[in-house]
Scaffold this active site. Structure first.
Site, short mmCIF file in Angstrom:
data_model
loop_
_atom_site.label_atom_id
_atom_site.label_comp_id
_atom_site.label_asym_id
_atom_site.label_seq_id
_atom_site.Cartn_x
_atom_site.Cartn_y
_atom_site.Cartn_z
N ASP A 51 1.83 -1.88 9.68
CA ASP A 51 3.04 -1.07 9.54
C ASP A 51 3.90 -1.56 8.37
O ASP A 51 3.94 -2.76 8.08
CB ASP A 51 3.85 -1.15 10.84
N ARG B 150 7.89 1.63 3.64
CA ARG B 150 9.13 0.89 3.35
C ARG B 150 8.94 -0.06 2.19
O ARG B 150 9.85 -0.25 1.37
CB ARG B 150 9.58 0.13 4.61
N SER C 8 2.73 1.53 20.16
CA SER C 8 2.54 2.85 19.55
C SER C 8 1.21 3.51 19.91
O SER C 8 0.48 3.98 19.03
CB SER C 8 2.69 2.76 18.03
N TRP D 33 -0.83 12.90 11.76
CA TRP D 33 -1.12 14.23 11.22
C TRP D 33 0.15 15.04 10.99
O TRP D 33 0.12 16.06 10.28
CB TRP D 33 -2.05 15.00 12.17
N HIS E 189 0.41 2.03 0.57
CA HIS E 189 -0.89 2.05 1.24
C HIS E 189 -1.95 1.37 0.37
O HIS E 189 -2.80 0.64 0.88
CB HIS E 189 -1.30 3.48 1.55
N ARG F 145 1.52 -6.90 14.91
CA ARG F 145 2.18 -5.73 14.33
C ARG F 145 3.17 -6.21 13.28
O ARG F 145 4.01 -7.07 13.54
CB ARG F 145 2.91 -4.89 15.36
N LEU G 49 -18.99 -9.71 11.04
CA LEU G 49 -17.67 -9.23 11.47
C LEU G 49 -17.77 -7.74 11.76
O LEU G 49 -18.31 -6.98 10.97
CB LEU G 49 -16.63 -9.47 10.37
#
Length: 266
Positions: A36, A40, A212, A85, A53, A204, A147
């Site tokens: 998250d 920002r 969430s 979405w 992103h 988070r 992994l």
């Protein structure tokens, strides 16, 4: 717990000294991350949201490299929720393009490093190009065993449980399954995370203190770690601090430790 500061005694330590503080036998087997704060991070720098992103992919790469180094075998990330979405179409298009680009450019390297890619969520809702690239990457990495990287895309914890119930109901209807056979172990086999251990640690970023709609069944006994650090700034050192904090937790799973048991006659 919100980690507003580094675990005691770690502030002045180098990354190599932080690694030395870890106890291999008590590292988590499975870490889940809600990544998250990308938007920002970008807004604070006057950049478009997609820049956050893109920068967040660098954080993911550092965390993956660290987990491979430490031998942590499973990482599950919340990349795109069902609620996402509802974001602007331009951002969704950019995110799907970023997903395709990442898989196209990194898939060979992922396989070379022994990373198996899995997805959870209603991925059939993804655009055809992104879905095709995703399925190809899953198939190409199916044999990898260093992994397991599980990516939540168009994912929601409640929907996952509903989908599992529907599959169980269908199997009961056809006679493949009897109602009295249903228990927690069987139910888990119908979840999209079947074959993975439940997460030991959930991280988070960005200061939010909620899960969430992420892995609602699987997080029943997971240690929660909330940090104010935005995801694009969550790099190797931040991950090490989260792991050190995890190893300081007292995990009893509802049991009482022998030292806590009252003495006879007391």
């Amino acid at each position: 717990m919100i980690a507003n500061s580094a675990p005691a005694g770690t502030t002045a330590l180098s990354d190599s000294e932080l690694v030395a503080r870890l106890t291999p036998d008590t590292l988590p087997r499975h870490v889940a991350i809600i990544m998250d704060g990308n938007g920002r991070w970008a807004r604070a720098r006057g950049l478009p949201r997609i820049a956050g992103h893109s920068e967040g992919i660098k954080s993911l790469q550092e965390v993956i490299a660290l987990f491979l180094e430490l031998g942590i075998p499973a990482l599950t990330i919340y990349a795109f929720s069902q609620e996402n979405w509802n974001r602007p179409a331009t951002e969704i298009t950019a995110l799907m393009g970023l997903l395709e680009h990442y898989l196209s450019t990194e898939q060979g390297r992922l396989v070379e490093r022994g990373i198996r890619l899995r997805t959870i969520g209603r991925v059939e809702m993804l655009p055809p190009g992104a879905l095709a690239r995703l399925r190809a990457s899953e198939a190409e990495s199916r044999h990898c065993d260093k992994l397991v990287l599980t990516v939540g895309l168009s994912y929601g914890g409640r929907s996952e449980i509903v989908d599992a119930v529907r599959k169980i109901a269908a199997d009961c209807k056809t006679g493949r399954l009897q109602a009295d056979e249903i228990d927690e172990g069987l139910f888990e086999q119908y979840l999209s995370t079947t074959g993975l251990p439940d997460p030991d640690l959930l991280i988070r970023t960005s200061g939010e203190s909620r899960i969430s709609n992420f892995l609602l069944w699987q997080l029943a006994y997971t240690e929660l770690y909330f940090t104010p650090t935005l995801w694009p700034d969550f790099r190797r050192r931040e991950a090490l601090l989260a792991l050190i904090e995890f190893q300081q937790r007292d995990r009893r799973f509802g049991r009482i430790k022998p030292s806590m048991t009252p003495s006879p006659g007391r």
